[in-house]
Write a protein that holds these residues in place. Structure first.
Motif, PDB file in Angstrom:
ATOM      1  N   VAL A  31       0.881  -1.170   0.000  1.00 20.99           N
ATOM      2  CA  VAL A  31       0.000   0.000   0.000  1.00 20.99           C
ATOM      3  C   VAL A  31       0.915   1.214   0.000  1.00 20.99           C
ATOM      4  CG1 VAL A  31      -1.752   1.271   1.282  1.00 20.99           C
ATOM      5  CG2 VAL A  31      -1.781  -1.231   1.272  1.00 20.99           C
ATOM      6  N   ALA A  33      -8.896   2.589   0.006  1.00 18.78           N
ATOM      7  CA  ALA A  33      -9.793   1.896  -0.923  1.00 18.78           C
ATOM      8  C   ALA A  33     -10.512   0.736  -0.230  1.00 18.78           C
ATOM      9  CB  ALA A  33      -9.006   1.390  -2.121  1.00 18.78           C
ATOM     10  N   GLU A  34     -11.737   0.494  -0.641  1.00 16.20           N
ATOM     11  CA  GLU A  34     -12.504  -0.641  -0.138  1.00 16.20           C
ATOM     12  C   GLU A  34     -11.747  -1.926  -0.461  1.00 16.20           C
ATOM     13  OE1 GLU A  34     -15.442  -2.199   2.034  1.00 16.20           O
ATOM     14  OE2 GLU A  34     -15.574  -0.104   1.392  1.00 16.20           O
ATOM     15  N   ASP A  44      -4.850   6.840  -1.781  1.00 15.96           N
ATOM     16  CA  ASP A  44      -5.970   6.209  -2.472  1.00 15.96           C
ATOM     17  C   ASP A  44      -5.971   4.699  -2.256  1.00 15.96           C
ATOM     18  OD1 ASP A  44      -6.781   8.667  -3.361  1.00 15.96           O
ATOM     19  OD2 ASP A  44      -5.870   8.470  -5.342  1.00 15.96           O
ATOM     20  N   GLU A  45      -4.802   4.080  -2.316  1.00 17.61           N
ATOM     21  CA  GLU A  45      -4.720   2.635  -2.082  1.00 17.61           C
ATOM     22  C   GLU A  45      -5.063   2.288  -0.644  1.00 17.61           C
ATOM     23  OE1 GLU A  45      -0.833   1.337  -3.148  1.00 17.61           O
ATOM     24  OE2 GLU A  45      -1.111   1.677  -5.302  1.00 17.61           O
ATOM     25  N   ALA A  46      -4.581   3.092   0.292  1.00 13.97           N
ATOM     26  CA  ALA A  46      -4.800   2.792   1.706  1.00 13.97           C
ATOM     27  C   ALA A  46      -6.279   2.831   2.068  1.00 13.97           C
ATOM     28  CB  ALA A  46      -4.021   3.772   2.573  1.00 13.97           C
ATOM     29  N   THR A  89       0.798   3.300   5.628  1.00 18.07           N
ATOM     30  CA  THR A  89       1.202   2.774   4.328  1.00 18.07           C
ATOM     31  C   THR A  89       2.543   2.081   4.471  1.00 18.07           C
ATOM     32  OG1 THR A  89       2.308   4.846   3.750  1.00 18.07           O
ATOM     33  CG2 THR A  89       0.008   4.611   3.047  1.00 18.07           C
ATOM     34  N   ARG A 143      -9.430   0.030   7.007  1.00 19.40           N
ATOM     35  CA  ARG A 143      -9.065   0.977   5.947  1.00 19.40           C
ATOM     36  C   ARG A 143      -7.733   1.660   6.235  1.00 19.40           C
ATOM     37  NH1 ARG A 143     -13.772   3.649   2.397  1.00 19.40           N
ATOM     38  NH2 ARG A 143     -14.978   1.755   2.062  1.00 19.40           N
ATOM     39  N   ASN A 144      -6.844   0.936   6.887  1.00 23.09           N
ATOM     40  CA  ASN A 144      -5.489   1.430   7.155  1.00 23.09           C
ATOM     41  C   ASN A 144      -5.491   2.802   7.828  1.00 23.09           C
ATOM     42  OD1 ASN A 144      -3.832  -0.730   5.947  1.00 23.09           O
ATOM     43  ND2 ASN A 144      -4.880  -0.126   4.068  1.00 23.09           N
ATOM     44  N   ALA A 173      -8.798  -2.808   0.598  1.00 25.23           N
ATOM     45  CA  ALA A 173      -7.347  -2.653   0.496  1.00 25.23           C
ATOM     46  C   ALA A 173      -6.633  -3.601   1.447  1.00 25.23           C
ATOM     47  CB  ALA A 173      -6.967  -1.212   0.825  1.00 25.23           C
ATOM     48  N   PRO A 174      -5.433  -4.071   1.078  1.00 25.20           N
ATOM     49  CA  PRO A 174      -4.635  -4.860   2.022  1.00 25.20           C
ATOM     50  C   PRO A 174      -4.402  -4.056   3.295  1.00 25.20           C
ATOM     51  CG  PRO A 174      -3.629  -4.841  -0.161  1.00 25.20           C
ATOM     52  CD  PRO A 174      -4.725  -3.835  -0.198  1.00 25.20           C
TER      53      PRO A 174
END
Length: 792
Positions: free
Chosen positions: A141, A149-150, A145-147, A361, A161-162, A152-153
């Protein structure tokens, strides 16, 4: 006690720095200068991937490398975790344990997995090459946006959601209606680049076991020695008494060193196991990629104004990328909580709503780098005022003038009470200086020649002297704030001062001595400061948040006053008068009614130490004064206005700074030259963030900047001379009238530079809101203007 006359006082004078003869002649003693008998050298096996399960760490080949003495994993050393907490519900804050050495999972490139100890630094590096680490890769991550995201790892299973911090501290009633009815609503969406604090001296430590004292001794370059002691004792299962932290000379910190690092604890554990001294010095690659970073923030902010340019409301969403873990003791909340609490700044904002989030992240974790969110939110707020001025047809200085706080004390919509400052006066003087130097005429002349000159301003306050109350409001589990000091006189009449603050370039040996020398009427040479030794200093919170002079200096002055009281009591007893009939000054205690009757400090010290039988029974032998100081209000607020003049070069997109002005007010300046040094250094770092420095990552979480070829650091060529003007609004809440001055330069510079660049771009139709400002962005904006001109 009668103070020195104004002419003789040391406080307020630019006396020569006492540190300089030692440091400038190469006689300073830094961590890497330390060499102990039998000393070993350590380096760390670090993760080569950003996110993975660790399936195996094989150090067997490492131990066979010539010169390698030992290699340890976390399991070998029995190391625990470093955990920082906020006393908030899990809906607002998720604690994350940062292992001293990673065990079953790695979360960023460069995370330490094992420590290699060898006879010399070269053998330690050779040992690293033989380590074999097996991974089961996980999806990295690498951005906001990646962190968020629905699906997301997750870096930490407990953090949905990190998100480590999600707080909404303020939400004024009816704020939506304020925006709906406002004649002018402006919006700024701004992102700032991830930075490295980049102290000249990288992190490092030398740890050894002292059999006589039964102590583990850590000599390390930290801003917070007592916190390092606490964490080291806990991680190693020792009583705190059995850990001593000493700090030698330190080549910069800037917040990077005000948190507890993992490597110094691991090196201490290795020294404890081997019963031999172990040295670790961070190399520059690790410093750039695996050390604590900061500043990667995203602001989505609206401001409402009336038709006259007066602000009606501020509505903000703040997301701070804090990397893989929370730092100790400040946690991942340090950046979003700072931004949320203080964003209204120097302006009279009647309605405010903010949401602040810290996300995690697969990047190196974040520490509170100089200014902590204030350079970012000041930049955003100043952009809002610039945008509103343009839309309302107002002068950008005039719109600020209509909104700055002028009546004090002032309690803002954020619940913070601001002590008196010179917000309007600083703005007026800064603008007047720019005009008197003719920069507006030069700008018009340049435009006629087709050149692009811009003038930008920024107004801000620097909250300093955070006490225990202010930190408690953040709900920190570990609550910094107070400081302790001891001032002890010896038989020669010289004094030794201790402080819990820690200098890493701020001239404490000079400024603290100025305070004590004035209080006791001593020559400066008679005062010596001791700092950075947990066995000599009862307790201290170290240096950060511009607290050294405000809190530490106040404790030092109070302790000196206590020593003065004891000197007067002894003298009064000898004369058979009340202590109130005596005064200290010029190296002696004298009678107020007969100033010619006096006892020198040497004479009084001889009684206190060598002829104690002459002391009254209610006065103990020795000459020591101790004191504590804390700030129980909302802190003290320095303020400043910066102005920047730039020229944009079409061919290269280069931003050249032609002039930089700073009008600052830090209350009583203990040493004006030191204050100016702080301003100039801070402005240089602010310019660096505005134009040059950024740590970036590829899609796999690999950092791109591993050296100075990639991490762009400005040189003396890019940093202009800075003109500094001082105003003085003494602080009522500190013992010296001083406010902090350590971070202001950094806070104001990005906004001033960005506003100047946008002023120079005013005819292009392009506005830049992100930093660092790249030559490509400037070049494209100017090229767009040329294209439009050719198509007309």
């Amino acid at each position: 006690m009668t103070p020195r006359s104004t002419e003789d006082r040391l406080v307020g004078r630019s006396v020569a720095r006492r540190e300089d003869p030692r440091l400038l002649t190469g006689r300073g003693r830094f961590v890497d200068d330390i060499a102990l008998p039998g000393m070993l050298h350590a380096q760390f096996v670090r993760s080569t991937v950003a996110h993975a399960e660790v399936t195996a760490v094989d150090l067997s080949a490492v131990r066979q490398v010539p010169g390698v003495v030992a290699a340890f994993t976390a399991a070998d050393l029995g190391l625990g975790d470093i955990t920082a907490r906020l006393d908030r519900p899990l809906t607002e804050f998720v604690p994350t344990a940062m292992p001293v050495l990673a065990r079953d999972r790695v979360r960023y490139v460069g995370e330490p997995l094992a420590i290699v100890v060898a006879r010399d630094a070269y053998a330690a590096e050779d040992g690293l090459e033989a380590a074999k680490v097996s991974y089961a890769p996980l999806a990295p991550v690498t951005c906001e946006d990646e962190a968020l995201a629905e699906g997301a790892p997750l870096l930490h299973d407990a953090a949905p959601r990190n998100t480590l911090v999600d707080v909404s501290l303020f939400a004024s009633e009816g704020i939506d209606a304020v925006f709906a009815a406002a004649p002018c609503v402006v919006h700024v969406d701004s992102r700032t680049g991830r930075q490295n604090a980049l102290p000249l001296e990288t992190r490092g430590t030398v740890a050894h076991w002292d059999d006589r004292e039964e102590q583990l001794v850590l000599e390390t370059c930290t801003q917070v020695p007592h916190q390092v002691r606490t964490v080291a004792a806990r991680c190693l299962g020792l009583d705190e008494r059995a850990v001593r932290v000493r700090v030698p000379d330190m080549g910069g910190g800037f917040g990077l060193k005000c948190v507890v690092g993992r490597e110094e604890i691991a090196a201490a554990a290795a020294a404890l196991r081997l019963r031999r001294p172990v040295k670790w010095i961070e190399d520059r690659k690790d410093a750039l990629t695996a050390s604590f970073l900061a500043r990667e923030q995203h602001y989505d902010v609206r401001a409402a104004f009336d038709a006259e340019g007066r602000i009606l409301g501020l509505d903000a969403d703040v997301v701070c990328d804090m990397g893989a873990y929370s730092c100790y003791p400040f946690t991942a909340g340090i950046e979003p909580l700072m931004a949320s609490a203080e964003m209204p700044g120097v302006y009279k904002v009647p309605a405010y709503r903010v949401r602040g989030r810290a996300i995690t992240t697969n990047k190196a974790p974040t520490a509170p780098y100089r200014g902590v969110s204030r350079p970012q939110y000041v930049m955003v707020v100043e952009r809002l005022f610039e945008r509103a001025a343009r839309e309302l047809g107002l002068d950008p200085v005039e719109i600020r003038r209509r909104n700055v706080i002028t009546d004090f004390p002032y309690t803002g919509v954020n619940g913070i009470t601001y002590d008196p400052g010179s917000y309007r006066e600083a703005l007026d003087l800064c603008e007047r200086t720019v005009r008197e130097e003719g920069w507006y005429e030069k700008q018009a002349a340049a435009a006629a020649e087709g050149r692009h000159l811009g003038i930008g301003y920024s107004c801000f306050s620097e909250r300093t002297g955070y006490g225990s109350t202010a930190f408690a409001q953040r709900k920190m589990e570990v609550v910094p704030g107070f400081d302790l000091s001891e001032v002890r006189m010896d038989t020669s009449g010289a004094v030794t001062v201790t402080t819990g603050t820690m200098s890493h370039g701020q001239s404490h040996e000079t400024t603290m001595a100025q305070i004590v020398a004035d209080e006791l009427g001593l020559p400066l040479a008679k005062v010596k400061l001791h700092q950075g030794d947990t066995d000599r200093i009862t307790y201290g919170w170290g240096t950060f948040a511009s607290r050294s002079i405000t809190v530490g200096g106040s404790a030092v002055r109070l302790a000196a006053a206590e020593l003065g009281k004891k000197l007067r009591r002894i003298a009064a007893a000898r004369w058979g008068v009340a202590p109130e009939e005596t005064e200290c000054g010029e190296g002696c205690v004298r009678r107020r009614d007969e100033p010619a009757v006096s006892l020198s400090y040497e004479q009084l010290a001889e009684i206190a130490y060598l002829k104690a039988h002459l002391l009254p029974k209610d006065i103990a032998p020795g000459l020591t004064g101790t004191a504590a100081f804390d700030v129980f209000n909302d802190g003290t607020f320095s303020n400043a206005t910066h102005a920047c003049v730039v020229e944009l070069h079409e061919g290269t997109g280069q931003v050249e700074i032609l002039r930089y002005l700073c009008v600052e007010d830090c209350g009583v300046a203990i040493n004006p030259q030191v204050v100016e040094g702080q301003c100039r250094g801070g402005i240089a770092q602010g310019i660096a963030g505005a134009l040059f420095e950024q740590v970036t990552y590829d899609a796999q979480g690999e950092p791109s900047a591993t050296g100075f070829m990639d991490y762009k650091v400005p040189t003396a060529h890019e940093i202009p001379d800075v003109a500094i003007h001082h105003l003085e609004t003494p602080c009522a809440f500190t013992e010296t009238g001083a406010k902090g001055a350590g971070e202001g330069g950094t806070i104001g510079a990005p906004a001033a530079v960005l506003n100047a660049v946008n002023d120079a771009l005013r005819t292009t139709g392009v506005e830049l809101d992100h930093t660092p400002i790249t030559p490509e962005a400037v070049h494209n904006a100017l090229r767009r203007q040329r294209t439009l001109e050719h198509t007309r």
